[in-house]
Design a protein around this motif. Structure first.
Motif, PDB file in Angstrom:
ATOM      1  N   TYR A  22     155.554 -14.553  55.440  1.00  0.00           N
ATOM      2  CA  TYR A  22     155.241 -15.943  55.082  1.00  0.00           C
ATOM      3  C   TYR A  22     153.877 -16.293  55.679  1.00  0.00           C
ATOM      4  CZ  TYR A  22     159.976 -16.420  53.418  1.00  0.00           C
ATOM      5  OH  TYR A  22     161.129 -16.253  52.706  1.00  0.00           O
ATOM      6  N   THR A  23     153.071 -16.987  54.881  1.00  0.00           N
ATOM      7  CA  THR A  23     151.699 -17.321  55.281  1.00  0.00           C
ATOM      8  C   THR A  23     151.663 -18.066  56.618  1.00  0.00           C
ATOM      9  OG1 THR A  23     151.072 -17.376  52.970  1.00  0.00           O
ATOM     10  CG2 THR A  23     149.587 -18.503  54.503  1.00  0.00           C
ATOM     11  N   GLU A  24     152.660 -18.963  56.845  1.00  0.00           N
ATOM     12  CA  GLU A  24     152.642 -19.746  58.096  1.00  0.00           C
ATOM     13  C   GLU A  24     152.667 -18.865  59.339  1.00  0.00           C
ATOM     14  OE1 GLU A  24     156.443 -21.343  56.646  1.00  0.00           O
ATOM     15  OE2 GLU A  24     155.049 -20.489  55.210  1.00  0.00           O
ATOM     16  N   GLN A  40     149.153 -18.261  60.056  1.00  0.00           N
ATOM     17  CA  GLN A  40     148.456 -19.514  60.406  1.00  0.00           C
ATOM     18  C   GLN A  40     148.797 -19.901  61.841  1.00  0.00           C
ATOM     19  OE1 GLN A  40     150.019 -21.800  57.158  1.00  0.00           O
ATOM     20  NE2 GLN A  40     148.167 -21.584  55.915  1.00  0.00           N
ATOM     21  N   SER A  91     146.577 -14.394  50.015  1.00  0.00           N
ATOM     22  CA  SER A  91     147.826 -15.147  49.959  1.00  0.00           C
ATOM     23  C   SER A  91     148.195 -15.393  48.505  1.00  0.00           C
ATOM     24  CB  SER A  91     147.666 -16.488  50.672  1.00  0.00           C
ATOM     25  OG  SER A  91     147.308 -16.266  52.025  1.00  0.00           O
ATOM     26  N   PHE A  92     149.469 -15.530  48.238  1.00  0.00           N
ATOM     27  CA  PHE A  92     149.924 -15.772  46.866  1.00  0.00           C
ATOM     28  C   PHE A  92     151.283 -16.454  46.871  1.00  0.00           C
ATOM     29  CE2 PHE A  92     152.956 -12.261  46.947  1.00  0.00           C
ATOM     30  CZ  PHE A  92     152.437 -11.465  47.963  1.00  0.00           C
ATOM     31  N   LEU A  93     151.564 -17.105  45.766  1.00  0.00           N
ATOM     32  CA  LEU A  93     152.867 -17.742  45.604  1.00  0.00           C
ATOM     33  C   LEU A  93     153.750 -16.815  44.776  1.00  0.00           C
ATOM     34  CD1 LEU A  93     152.027 -21.463  44.793  1.00  0.00           C
ATOM     35  CD2 LEU A  93     153.214 -20.593  46.806  1.00  0.00           C
ATOM     36  N   ARG A  97     157.612 -20.176  48.802  1.00  0.00           N
ATOM     37  CA  ARG A  97     156.720 -20.366  49.953  1.00  0.00           C
ATOM     38  C   ARG A  97     155.610 -19.345  49.858  1.00  0.00           C
ATOM     39  NH1 ARG A  97     160.774 -19.784  54.880  1.00  0.00           N
ATOM     40  NH2 ARG A  97     159.005 -19.994  56.286  1.00  0.00           N
ATOM     41  N   SER A  98     154.415 -19.758  50.238  1.00  0.00           N
ATOM     42  CA  SER A  98     153.264 -18.867  50.139  1.00  0.00           C
ATOM     43  C   SER A  98     153.477 -17.611  50.995  1.00  0.00           C
ATOM     44  CB  SER A  98     152.018 -19.620  50.608  1.00  0.00           C
ATOM     45  OG  SER A  98     150.943 -18.724  50.754  1.00  0.00           O
ATOM     46  N   LEU A  99     153.104 -16.477  50.431  1.00  0.00           N
ATOM     47  CA  LEU A  99     153.189 -15.201  51.149  1.00  0.00           C
ATOM     48  C   LEU A  99     151.785 -14.673  51.381  1.00  0.00           C
ATOM     49  CD1 LEU A  99     156.010 -13.472  49.040  1.00  0.00           C
ATOM     50  CD2 LEU A  99     156.262 -14.812  51.142  1.00  0.00           C
ATOM     51  N   THR A 100     151.621 -13.814  52.382  1.00  0.00           N
ATOM     52  CA  THR A 100     150.301 -13.244  52.686  1.00  0.00           C
ATOM     53  C   THR A 100     150.441 -11.767  53.011  1.00  0.00           C
ATOM     54  OG1 THR A 100     149.353 -15.325  53.473  1.00  0.00           O
ATOM     55  CG2 THR A 100     148.397 -13.321  54.363  1.00  0.00           C
TER      56      THR A 100
END
Ligand code: HAM
Length: 426
Positions: free
Chosen positions: A47-49, A52, A68-70, A76-79
């Motif tokens: 998960y992108t968070e 972050q 990153s992509f949905l 939830r955004s993934l990275t």
């Protein structure tokens, strides 16, 4: 040629080059075993968070380098992971590792993704080997991971490396320093370049990392983080240095060293190679006791680790001639058939040899005997085993040593024994 090319900043690796990777990977795995680090593998995307929070929202990596992509409009955004430390810590917290044992020593060889401008030694997909020691960040733990890292360089014969080391203090030290640094640079704001201006607001420590020659003097005269580190932190740092000296690891203390990821505290380090150009950082790491709390673990977890860029390591090794003469190991024996009808039998012969642990190749394309011999030589096979109608019927096969050209006839069982014999197999 296909109309498709590999994406810019990515690379294909074929057997000729793969042997170089295998050499390094073999040394990493051997040293990991000697230092008792166990392998960890985590997912390629998270998960992108996680990044972050973990790496820091104001870092270059999170700000502009993540893929990153949905996964779907509601998702939830993934990275794609830009580094391993955050993912390893996430996995450790998720598994509640420290409740099972107080200390975990993990290593990895993993592919990572950063949307940087590709250039020599800088790719969009690259590989790191690294280690994360969870549950301790004592001077001994720091010296342990540094010894592992430097031990790999030593075992590979790589020289011309510079290990720079610094202490970043704790969160409180850094907060006081950040304020002092902002106050120092503010009157010179007009002289700063665009990226430093941006950093002045968000993360003034990163200005110290600037490679802009015009800022060199200004940076050199800036307040030093070291002067804001509490006595206790300084004493610990001195102990790390003393342990490194005891272990014969050379280093330079560099009070300007700040790393490009926010999770570091206390000891941080970076290794550069004189063989590399602009991208001369071959590896780096440090302590990151606060990452567990940042990721919702409820409290700090002492931790220290490092990562080394494999592509840069290989470039430096190549420049020092450490990869010369490396080539894939050919099969021990090439089964040469006189006519196509015998290829079924050739497969049976190859099967018996392989079952006996002898690496064997055979013709799979119905080529002439001459072409098969050419292929055996191209692959660097040590022996050729000939099968014609007579051999098939008598069970006696010709075995030719392709180096000495000696040739004799044997049963398959004898050949299996001969090729198993290390002295004869060379
Ligand atoms: P890092 O300094 O961002 O640290 O990366 C470590 C090494 O990965 C660099 O020194 C470089 O050799 C290589 N590297 C980074 N970006 C690229 C790229 N775009 N292309 C090729 N090589 C690259 C970390 O990643 C931290 N996770 C290290 C760490 C582990 N700290 C504590 N534990």
């Amino acid at each position: 040629m296909s109309q498709y090319q590999a994406v810019k900043g990515t690379k294909d690796v074929f057997p000729d080059e793969a042997v170089q990777w295998q050499l390094v990977e073999g040394v990493v795995r051997r040293l990991a075993g000697l230092y008792a680090f166990g392998e960890v593998r985590t997912p390629v995307f998270e998960y992108t968070e996680l990044f972050q929070r973990g790496i820091g929202a104001t870092t270059d990596i999170v700000g502009k380098e993540m893929f990153s992509f949905l996964p779907d409009p509601q998702g939830r955004s993934l990275t794609l992971r830009p580094e391993m430390t955050a993912g390893v810590m996430r996995a450790a917290l998720q598994r509640n590792l420290l409740s099972q044992a107080p200390l975990h020593k993990l290593f990895y060889i993993s592919d990572l993704f950063r949307k940087e401008r590709p250039q020599a030694g800088r790719q969009r997909q690259f590989t790191q080997f690294g280690a994360e020691l969870l549950g301790a960040s004592s001077p001994a733990a720091v010296a342990e991971v540094l010894s592992f890292m430097m031990g790999v360089f030593d075992a590979l014969g790589l020289t011309g490396l510079r290990l720079r080391i610094n202490t970043l203090g704790d969160l409180e030290d850094r907060a006081r320093y950040r304020d002092a640094l902002r106050a120092y640079f503010l009157p010179f704001a007009d002289e700063l370049d665009e990226s430093s201006k941006e950093r002045l607001e968000k993360n003034p420590l990163r200005i110290l990392d600037s490679k802009n020659p015009a800022l060199k003097e200004l940076i050199a005269a800036a307040p030093r983080l070291f002067d804001f580190v509490k006595a206790e932190g300084v004493a610990e740092f001195e102990e790390v240095l003393s342990l490194l000296r005891d272990r014969g690891v050379s280093y330079e203390v560099d009070h300007l060293l700040v790393r490009g990821l926010d999770y570091y505290c206390h000891t941080a380090f970076e290794v550069t190679s004189s063989e590399l150009g602009a991208q001369d950082a071959i590896g780096g790491g440090g302590r990151y006791d606060g990452l567990a709390r940042e990721l919702g673990g409820g409290k700090d977890m002492p931790a220290v680790g490092f990562a080394v860029g494999m592509e840069r390591l290989l470039i430096a090794m190549e420049k020092q001639g450490l990869l010369e003469g490396l080539k894939p190991v050919g099969p021990k024996v090439f089964v040469v058939v006189q006519q196509l009808e015998l290829s079924g039998h050739a497969m049976q012969v190859a099967f018996q040899l392989r079952r006996a642990g002898i690496s064997t190749e055979l013709d799979l394309a119905g080529r002439s005997m001459k072409a098969q011999m050419r292929e055996a030589n191209r692959l660097g096979a040590a022996y050729a085993l000939f099968i014609g109608q007579t051999e098939f019927e008598s069970g006696q096969y010709g075995l030719k040593n392709l180096v000495s050209s000696e040739q004799s006839t044997f049963t398959l069982d004898s050949i299996t024994e001969i090729l198993r014999e290390p002295l004869l197999c060379g």
